[in-house]
Design a protein around this motif. Structure first.
Motif, PDB file in Angstrom:
ATOM      1  N   GLY A  15      48.608 -54.069  78.910  1.00  0.00           N
ATOM      2  CA  GLY A  15      48.476 -55.477  78.529  1.00  0.00           C
ATOM      3  C   GLY A  15      48.370 -55.671  77.023  1.00  0.00           C
ATOM      4  N   PRO A  16      47.431 -54.987  76.351  1.00  0.00           N
ATOM      5  CA  PRO A  16      47.334 -55.135  74.892  1.00  0.00           C
ATOM      6  C   PRO A  16      48.579 -54.638  74.151  1.00  0.00           C
ATOM      7  N   ILE A  17      49.231 -53.610  74.670  1.00  0.00           N
ATOM      8  CA  ILE A  17      50.462 -53.123  74.028  1.00  0.00           C
ATOM      9  C   ILE A  17      51.553 -54.183  74.145  1.00  0.00           C
ATOM     10  N   GLU A  73      51.139 -57.342  74.506  1.00  0.00           N
ATOM     11  CA  GLU A  73      50.738 -58.457  73.646  1.00  0.00           C
ATOM     12  C   GLU A  73      51.117 -58.177  72.191  1.00  0.00           C
ATOM     13  N   LYS A  74      50.882 -56.949  71.741  1.00  0.00           N
ATOM     14  CA  LYS A  74      51.200 -56.554  70.360  1.00  0.00           C
ATOM     15  C   LYS A  74      52.712 -56.569  70.120  1.00  0.00           C
ATOM     16  N   VAL A  75      53.487 -56.074  71.097  1.00  0.00           N
ATOM     17  CA  VAL A  75      54.946 -56.038  70.969  1.00  0.00           C
ATOM     18  C   VAL A  75      55.519 -57.453  70.866  1.00  0.00           C
ATOM     19  N   VAL A  76      55.038 -58.349  71.694  1.00  0.00           N
ATOM     20  CA  VAL A  76      55.605 -59.696  71.753  1.00  0.00           C
ATOM     21  C   VAL A  76      55.031 -60.622  70.683  1.00  0.00           C
ATOM     22  N   TYR A  77      53.744 -60.550  70.458  1.00  0.00           N
ATOM     23  CA  TYR A  77      53.083 -61.498  69.553  1.00  0.00           C
ATOM     24  C   TYR A  77      52.718 -60.918  68.196  1.00  0.00           C
ATOM     25  N   GLY A  78      52.921 -59.626  67.989  1.00  0.00           N
ATOM     26  CA  GLY A  78      52.576 -59.022  66.713  1.00  0.00           C
ATOM     27  C   GLY A  78      51.080 -59.078  66.476  1.00  0.00           C
ATOM     28  N   SER A  79      50.693 -59.601  65.329  1.00  0.00           N
ATOM     29  CA  SER A  79      49.265 -59.647  65.013  1.00  0.00           C
ATOM     30  C   SER A  79      48.561 -60.836  65.666  1.00  0.00           C
ATOM     31  N   ASP A  80      49.341 -61.776  66.177  1.00  0.00           N
ATOM     32  CA  ASP A  80      48.741 -62.927  66.865  1.00  0.00           C
ATOM     33  C   ASP A  80      48.325 -62.532  68.276  1.00  0.00           C
ATOM     34  N   SER A  81      47.404 -63.268  68.823  1.00  0.00           N
ATOM     35  CA  SER A  81      47.013 -63.062  70.218  1.00  0.00           C
ATOM     36  C   SER A  81      47.885 -63.934  71.107  1.00  0.00           C
ATOM     37  N   ALA A  82      48.134 -63.461  72.309  1.00  0.00           N
ATOM     38  CA  ALA A  82      48.886 -64.264  73.279  1.00  0.00           C
ATOM     39  C   ALA A  82      48.067 -65.498  73.635  1.00  0.00           C
ATOM     40  N   PRO A  83      48.747 -66.639  73.756  1.00  0.00           N
ATOM     41  CA  PRO A  83      48.010 -67.830  74.168  1.00  0.00           C
ATOM     42  C   PRO A  83      47.610 -67.711  75.636  1.00  0.00           C
ATOM     43  N   TYR A  84      46.455 -68.181  75.956  1.00  0.00           N
ATOM     44  CA  TYR A  84      46.035 -68.184  77.347  1.00  0.00           C
ATOM     45  C   TYR A  84      45.942 -69.635  77.793  1.00  0.00           C
ATOM     46  N   PRO A  85      46.930 -70.079  78.542  1.00  0.00           N
ATOM     47  CA  PRO A  85      47.061 -71.501  78.869  1.00  0.00           C
ATOM     48  C   PRO A  85      46.116 -71.976  79.976  1.00  0.00           C
ATOM     49  N   TRP A 137      59.074 -57.563  90.314  1.00  0.00           N
ATOM     50  CA  TRP A 137      57.653 -57.883  90.163  1.00  0.00           C
ATOM     51  C   TRP A 137      57.388 -58.507  88.793  1.00  0.00           C
ATOM     52  N   GLY A 138      58.033 -57.963  87.771  1.00  0.00           N
ATOM     53  CA  GLY A 138      57.881 -58.530  86.432  1.00  0.00           C
ATOM     54  C   GLY A 138      58.431 -59.943  86.339  1.00  0.00           C
ATOM     55  N   ILE A 194      58.149 -63.270  78.330  1.00  0.00           N
ATOM     56  CA  ILE A 194      58.442 -61.860  78.021  1.00  0.00           C
ATOM     57  C   ILE A 194      57.170 -61.024  78.128  1.00  0.00           C
ATOM     58  N   TYR A 195      56.106 -61.537  77.538  1.00  0.00           N
ATOM     59  CA  TYR A 195      54.802 -60.855  77.622  1.00  0.00           C
ATOM     60  C   TYR A 195      54.391 -60.665  79.073  1.00  0.00           C
ATOM     61  N   ARG A 196      54.535 -61.713  79.886  1.00  0.00           N
ATOM     62  CA  ARG A 196      54.144 -61.647  81.292  1.00  0.00           C
ATOM     63  C   ARG A 196      55.111 -60.784  82.111  1.00  0.00           C
ATOM     64  N   PHE A 197      56.291 -60.489  81.588  1.00  0.00           N
ATOM     65  CA  PHE A 197      57.244 -59.608  82.272  1.00  0.00           C
ATOM     66  C   PHE A 197      56.935 -58.140  81.991  1.00  0.00           C
ATOM     67  N   ILE A 198      56.600 -57.823  80.762  1.00  0.00           N
ATOM     68  CA  ILE A 198      56.454 -56.421  80.344  1.00  0.00           C
ATOM     69  C   ILE A 198      55.340 -55.699  81.094  1.00  0.00           C
ATOM     70  N   ALA A 199      54.136 -56.242  81.044  1.00  0.00           N
ATOM     71  CA  ALA A 199      52.991 -55.536  81.637  1.00  0.00           C
ATOM     72  C   ALA A 199      53.137 -55.346  83.149  1.00  0.00           C
ATOM     73  N   PRO A 200      53.467 -56.385  83.937  1.00  0.00           N
ATOM     74  CA  PRO A 200      53.635 -56.149  85.374  1.00  0.00           C
ATOM     75  C   PRO A 200      54.796 -55.199  85.700  1.00  0.00           C
ATOM     76  N   SER A 201      55.860 -55.235  84.893  1.00  0.00           N
ATOM     77  CA  SER A 201      56.972 -54.306  85.143  1.00  0.00           C
ATOM     78  C   SER A 201      56.534 -52.860  84.942  1.00  0.00           C
ATOM     79  N   CYS A 202      55.781 -52.620  83.872  1.00  0.00           N
ATOM     80  CA  CYS A 202      55.257 -51.262  83.639  1.00  0.00           C
ATOM     81  C   CYS A 202      54.303 -50.853  84.763  1.00  0.00           C
TER      82      CYS A 202
END
Length: 179
Positions: A67-69, A71-83, A136-137, A152-160
């Motif tokens: 998850g944090p990886i 987030e870092k790949v997609v958002y860089g130094s920013d945190s992912a928004p949590y809606p 699944w992703g 994209i962020y929500r696709f990466i972690a569940p796919s892994c």
């Protein structure tokens, strides 16, 4: 969206029930929790529950790393928004105590108990695992809809995670989830 998610999960379980019934199977057959003794001499239900706890721990550990990886790949130094907006107490209790059960059961059974073994009948283990993981992703990037980076962020972690879970399921006896 948590309530909609629950309705979708119950709809998925009903569809799964119908598909399995056409194959002469029951949902409990996909879980692999059989009454009586397993090959190791332990209760099928108790070993099934133990497996579920183990899988839950794997999910938590993999997501804590991936998850944090992602987030870092997609958002860089920013945190992912949590809606997520603050929920009333009853909705928070529902989200923590009720929703995870049909959610986890439906996803595990549909993707790993039903789809994975059937894909294996037509494809290699690797292709089957990739197809299940991508599916699944894609499912996880759809809700809640925020923007493309969120998807994209929500696709990466569940796919892994799907790849790890596919690997685990493919290492279990072939009788689980198969007729």
């Amino acid at each position: 969206w948590i309530v909609y998610g629950t309705l979708i999960d119950f709809g998925s379980l009903l569809l799964l029930h119908k598909l399995l019934k056409n194959e002469g199977m029951r949902i409990v057959d996909v879980l692999g929790w059989r009454q009586g003794l397993s090959d190791t001499g332990s209760s099928g239900i108790s070993s099934g529950l133990l497996s579920s706890v183990g899988i839950s721990l794997v999910i938590v550990l993999v997501m804590a790393v991936v998850g944090p990886i992602a987030e870092k790949v997609v958002y860089g130094s920013d945190s992912a928004p949590y809606p997520m907006v603050p929920l009333p107490t009853w909705a928070s209790a529902y989200a923590l105590l009720v929703w995870p059960i049909p959610w986890a059961v439906a996803e595990q059974m549909v993707y790993f108990g039903y789809a994975l073994p059937r894909l294996q009948q037509r494809h290699t283990k690797t292709t089957s695992a990739l197809l299940v993981s991508i599916g699944w992703g894609l499912q996880h990037c759809a809700l809640p809809i925020v923007d493309v980076r969120w998807a994209i962020y929500r696709f990466i972690a569940p796919s892994c995670l799907g790849l790890v879970l596919s690997w685990l399921y493919l290492r279990t006896p072939p009788s689980v989830g198969c007729k």
